[in-house]
Design an enzyme around this catalytic site. Structure first.
Site, PDB file in Angstrom:
ATOM      1  N   CYS A   6      31.729   1.651  47.110  1.00 17.94           N
ATOM      2  CA  CYS A   6      31.365   0.223  47.017  1.00 17.94           C
ATOM      3  C   CYS A   6      32.098  -0.611  48.065  1.00 17.94           C
ATOM      4  CB  CYS A   6      31.685  -0.272  45.613  1.00 17.94           C
ATOM      5  SG  CYS A   6      31.148  -1.936  45.262  1.00 17.94           S
ATOM      6  N   HIS A  54      25.499  -1.067  50.645  1.00 17.09           N
ATOM      7  CA  HIS A  54      24.630  -0.476  49.633  1.00 17.09           C
ATOM      8  C   HIS A  54      23.789  -1.567  48.992  1.00 17.09           C
ATOM      9  CE1 HIS A  54      28.313  -1.711  47.572  1.00 17.09           C
ATOM     10  NE2 HIS A  54      27.575  -1.839  46.467  1.00 17.09           N
ATOM     11  N   HIS A  82      21.083  -3.120  45.767  1.00 13.81           N
ATOM     12  CA  HIS A  82      20.856  -3.203  44.324  1.00 13.81           C
ATOM     13  C   HIS A  82      19.511  -3.866  44.049  1.00 13.81           C
ATOM     14  CE1 HIS A  82      24.935  -2.069  43.143  1.00 13.81           C
ATOM     15  NE2 HIS A  82      25.386  -2.869  44.087  1.00 13.81           N
ATOM     16  N   HIS A  90      15.814  -9.123  49.895  1.00 17.04           N
ATOM     17  CA  HIS A  90      15.834  -8.450  51.194  1.00 17.04           C
ATOM     18  C   HIS A  90      16.818  -9.128  52.153  1.00 17.04           C
ATOM     19  CE1 HIS A  90      12.384  -6.460  49.508  1.00 17.04           C
ATOM     20  NE2 HIS A  90      12.484  -5.551  50.464  1.00 17.04           N
ATOM     21  N   GLU A 133      23.499  -6.258  38.207  1.00 21.91           N
ATOM     22  CA  GLU A 133      23.577  -5.539  39.476  1.00 21.91           C
ATOM     23  C   GLU A 133      22.915  -4.169  39.335  1.00 21.91           C
ATOM     24  OE1 GLU A 133      27.129  -5.839  42.332  1.00 21.91           O
ATOM     25  OE2 GLU A 133      27.413  -3.934  41.291  1.00 21.91           O
TER      26      GLU A 133
END
Length: 196
Positions: free
Chosen positions: A23, A28, A30, A68, A136
């Site tokens: 993390c 990354h 979600h 996005h 999340e």
């Protein structure tokens, strides 16, 4: 009485200084869900706390800004920030880390200001933001209440310090984005008006 409206968006981030290496060291994404909970002690002329249809304007546009997009912490490495902003036209720069906890605070502060500045035309009275939940993942979420949004021990948070990229701001150029532009102090032309 409480009502709840659910919004969804896909986003990416890094949460620096957290316990897990994945993390804190890797970008990354979600599939996030944002729950907006409103409360009031009386109902409007339609016998509602607040018409759900009204939430598809300012609040939906605000949450959609994160879709996005990459959310960035202003305190992160300057080279990383420059690279992320250079490679993603949709980015949001926050004065706090983009953890679920801080995102729930960000949404609370922005949505609270938006709601407080929204004209009420149907007998709505005392409508206020109760809390904001940011999921999340399917199994983890953070919930922000008013005392959390204004808590300096969790980091100072001002709407003026939340910076949206030009590509995101362009989505607010129409008449449905007018209140959002006003609340965020943005000077974006209303492209729906014909120039004389």
């Amino acid at each position: 009485m409480l009502i709840r409206k659910l919004f969804k968006f896909e986003s990416a981030h890094i949460v620096r200084q957290c316990s897990t290496r994945r993390c804190s060291h890797s970008i990354h994404g979600h599939s996030c869900r944002v729950e907006l909970l409103l409360e009031a002690d009386q109902l409007d002329r339609g016998q509602m706390v607040y018409d759900f249809g009204l939430l598809k304007y300012g609040p939906r546009l605000l949450v959609d800004a994160f879709d996005h997009s990459i959310t960035l912490w202003a305190g992160d490495d300057p080279e990383y920030l420059a690279a992320a902003q250079g490679f993603s036209e949709r980015h949001i720069l926050l004065p706090v880390s983009p953890s679920a906890e801080q995102l729930s605070r960000v949404f609370f502060v922005l949505l609270d200001q938006l709601l407080r500045n929204t004209p009420m035309h149907n007998g709505e009275s005392g409508v206020r933001l109760h809390s904001v939940i940011v999921h999340e993942t399917d199994t983890g979420y953070a919930q922000c209440f008013r005392q959390d949004a204004d808590n300096p021990a969790m980091g100072r948070l001002s709407p003026a310090e939340i910076l949206f990229s030009p590509a995101i701001q362009a989505d607010w150029a129409g008449p449905e984005g007018a209140l959002l532009r006003q609340v965020l102090g943005l000077d974006i032309p209303d492209v729906s008006r014909a120039d004389a």
